[in-house]
Motif scaffolding. Structure first.
Motif, PDB file in Angstrom:
ATOM      1  N   GLN A 173      33.851  40.906  32.263  1.00 18.45           N
ATOM      2  CA  GLN A 173      35.077  41.108  33.034  1.00 18.45           C
ATOM      3  C   GLN A 173      35.478  39.809  33.741  1.00 18.45           C
ATOM      4  N   THR A 174      34.506  39.086  34.239  1.00 14.27           N
ATOM      5  CA  THR A 174      34.804  37.819  34.916  1.00 14.27           C
ATOM      6  C   THR A 174      35.505  36.856  33.955  1.00 14.27           C
ATOM      7  N   TRP A 175      35.133  36.923  32.695  1.00 12.49           N
ATOM      8  CA  TRP A 175      35.799  36.084  31.693  1.00 12.49           C
ATOM      9  C   TRP A 175      37.071  36.747  31.149  1.00 12.49           C
ATOM     10  N   GLY A 176      37.439  37.904  31.716  1.00 13.04           N
ATOM     11  CA  GLY A 176      38.709  38.524  31.340  1.00 13.04           C
ATOM     12  C   GLY A 176      38.624  39.494  30.172  1.00 13.04           C
TER      13      GLY A 176
ATOM     14  N   ARG B 375      37.089  31.298  33.855  1.00 14.18           N
ATOM     15  CA  ARG B 375      37.935  31.521  32.672  1.00 14.18           C
ATOM     16  C   ARG B 375      38.373  30.208  32.032  1.00 14.18           C
ATOM     17  N   PHE B 427      36.482  42.358  42.082  1.00 15.88           N
ATOM     18  CA  PHE B 427      37.413  42.959  41.121  1.00 15.88           C
ATOM     19  C   PHE B 427      37.898  44.327  41.591  1.00 15.88           C
TER      20      PHE B 427
END
Lengths: 455, 455
Positions: A173-176, B375, B427
């Motif tokens: 999730q951190t990397w999208g 990212r 998040f």
């Protein structure tokens, strides 16, 4: 006393090595479900053209794009380290070296192929990638690589790992990326499994079925599938590991290693380290090359060499490989990345042609080995990697008994910092060996498809 | 296009740099609790002689023992990377470089001092080390280093971090150390806090009191205490970071950086990167050197420069430093490693003498910055490190507005793979800023001891 060989960045390999060019008996082709030889264009719904070309290529050297090198160079060349403290602990005359792939942003060797796969997809106009992951190493790596090129990424994660490692999801999730447990209700393949067994722990084979289906159902052609192991192009991309290691061993003043050890699940980590050395072996060098698999998922040591599907639902082409049968359901042991029924066709061919000496080890011995390694060399390895460490201990002890100096090179494929629950269970005595019974094996092998030639 | 500068292992620094030799106004001495100047031998119950000598040394260069280099060389020199993808994201004319300390076995810069501390203790006959840890980075690093030299290790971990990060304990256990939450019932200092507040979240100051007490109570002299930050010898050991970075920047063709950014808690990460460059600044270079602290624990930006205890119970000597008062109880924010009331005397002196430009940033901005960095560059940084990333974004945006090419160097002190719970809460929107009120600050500063000269 030298403990590490830093390769100057000017020495970063600029080409991958393709074992298909040199393996003595040519690789057998993949087959379509009807048993006919697969045409490369039949893969175009899943992969961009460049990767399909690499998949079928017999060219020995293939250029690494500059855009890929620019990203890999953030952490490559990775260290090659002489494990002097581990040698002392084992009181062995062997010189032990490890190639440390744990220093990548995702913590394993997987970005070596995730980055080029994301790059070639970006070039081809892909906007979204789907994939599966076992332990989470590959899903993390593809999430990382997708972010580098602005691609969406959807990961189907084997449920037994998903439940044990909630932070893998946060990492992705951190990397999208998005990450869902597999079997999932999002695909026909997943729903079918859930109907039969609502609490299915999942398997890599099932997760592959789901990811392939999710890619195929987007008719715009902008969604592709990415595989983290097994296929020829994945093995190709990983050879940067072994190419670096060869140059680094030379900096230590070593010639060829006597023994090479790496864990195998789908085969990519093993292939990456060993293929450049298998070339030397084909050319006459005397190297003992050992892929190590879990005793609970022993595709090379107890499986058959046959044409089989890469996934459980039978959506992929048939590949010539060592397999336990595509319906094989491995016990939920901790080395999630090694819980795969098959083995890369190139690795399988090398084994079939007598170039390898596969071994299997049970997980209690692996965790014990990993703790010894952590306390001497400092790196807490992934449960997958612990299989290589356990085999290295066996080899180092034999060298001591035979009073033989030898050079052992092993692949440290990843760290275990997202796998500490496994270590906790090992310390509390909650880890058991789960060998595969003859009955389970026979039942699983009965699922082999009846198409293609006998091998 | 070069993205990484690999320093040959022959260029691994062989000496540490001691800023005490060059800082314009000599460092003030530590004081005993009665206000008299502390004699070095008063530290001998806690530290081995070599470390006490280094603590008081004004020698500019100090040799790194071969046995220490042999271990550090497993992962050092660490990569210096040009953050080209991050630059593109920020659309900045600045050239941004990061020194990546996350590749160590413990995942941060902390082993740079843990290894020499364990080594000097081993030489002196110590068999057991005690210490404290906030986020867990230091406790992990000392556990790792202790295992290298066969020392026992006991870690008191701040309870708020201990509860949030159960896997840190497993990590330390894998290296053979024991880890208990602090305040604990094992020490008088811990029991006193627990009586007053049974659910105390703990603080670094309390955990230091416990670890010091646990070392002092072993009258055999074989138990010593190890501190992961604040003290001069710790700053010294970390300078290997900046010394490597200087040589690596030269490989990129860069002269001095224009801006240096690093997060600060006790000061060791910041000192390690910046001290060799502070030397250049003292010699006339124009460098903007920025330590970044959490807005919830702003010792340099809102504290006083005064003599204060290093711990909560007042068991340590009095140190001349920026402090919020040794009774300061920081809000349980995620950057556990930065939740310390004081600041290293050497870093404090550099700030007091006008060599630094301290800044503070709130945690929501920090997590947002960390996600942008993950990212684009791929590394998921520790919450501590995210403070540096946030400041780099501010500086890069300013460079864009001023249309000014400049060179920004920042310290990537560690990865956040054991801190993913913080990312998950970010998040889900469960992270809030917790600035320090004037009332809390005044109340805490009132605890400053009334001994020693006013500064």
């Amino acid at each position: 006393m030298r403990v590490s060989a830093t390769l100057p960045d000017s020495e970063l390999p600029r080409q991958w090595y393709n074992l298909a060019a040199d393996i003595p008996h040519a690789l057998l082709p993949p087959l379509a479900p009807d048993g006919s030889v697969l045409k490369p264009e039949q893969l175009s719904a899943l992969f961009p053209e460049t990767l399909i070309e690499q998949e079928a290529s017999s060219q020995r050297w293939i250029d690494i794009p500059e855009e890929v090198l620019e990203i890999l160079a953030r952490w490559r060349p990775t260290p090659l380290v002489r494990a002097r403290n581990f040698e002392r602990l084992l009181n062995t005359p062997a010189r032990i070296y490890y190639k440390n792939e744990s220093v990548s942003p995702a913590g394993s060797h997987k970005p070596n192929t995730a980055v080029p796969q994301a790059y070639y997809n970006k070039l081809a106009g892909t906007t979204r990638l789907t994939t599966e992951t076992g332990a989470g190493q590959w899903g993390s790596a593809l999430s990382f690589a997708s972010a580098q090129f602005g691609l969406e990424c959807q990961v189907f994660m084997v449920r037994s790992s998903y439940d044990k490692k909630p932070y893998r999801k946060v990492m992705m999730q951190t990397w999208g990326a998005s990450c869902v447990p597999s079997p999932s209700p999002h695909t026909r393949a997943g729903r079918k499994i859930l109907e039969a067994q609502p609490d299915s722990p999942g398997s890599l084979g099932i997760a592959i079925s789901e990811a392939v289906e999710a890619a195929l159902e987007d008719s715009s052609g902008k969604t592709h599938y990415a595989l983290g192991s097994v296929l020829n192009h994945v093995m190709l991309h990983q050879t940067i590991i072994g190419l670096e290691a060869k140059r680094q061993l030379a900096l230590f003043g070593e010639k060829s290693p006597d023994t090479i050890v790496a864990c195998v699940g789908g085969g990519s980590n093993f292939a990456g380290l060993s293929f450049p050395f298998i070339k030397e072996k084909i050319d006459g060098a005397n190297i003992d090359i050992i892929p190590v698999e879990p005793a609970s998922c022993p595709s090379m040591t107890r499986g058959l060499y046959a044409y089989d599907f890469g996934d459980t639902a039978g959506m992929t082409p048939l590949l010539p490989m060592y397999t336990l049968g595509h319906n094989f359901m491995p016990s939920p042991n901790h080395a999630g990345g090694l819980r795969y029924h098959g083995m890369a066709p190139l690795v399988s061919a090398a084994a079939k042609q007598g170039l390898l000496r596969p071994q299997s080890i049970s997980q209690v011995e692996c965790f014990s080995a990993a703790v010894q390694f952590a306390r001497s060399e400092g790196i807490i390895v992934a449960p997958e990697t612990s299989h290589a460490v356990a085999q290295v201990i066996r080899e180092a002890v034999r060298a001591r008994e035979e009073r033989r100096e030898k050079v052992i090179l092993f692949g440290l494929s990843g760290h275990g910092l997202l796998d500490l629950q496994g270590y906790a269970e090992y310390f509390s005595g909650d880890i058991a060996n789960t060998p595969l019974s003859e009955e389970e094996l026979d039942s699983s092998l009965a699922s082999l498809p009846k198409v293609g030639p006998a091998l």
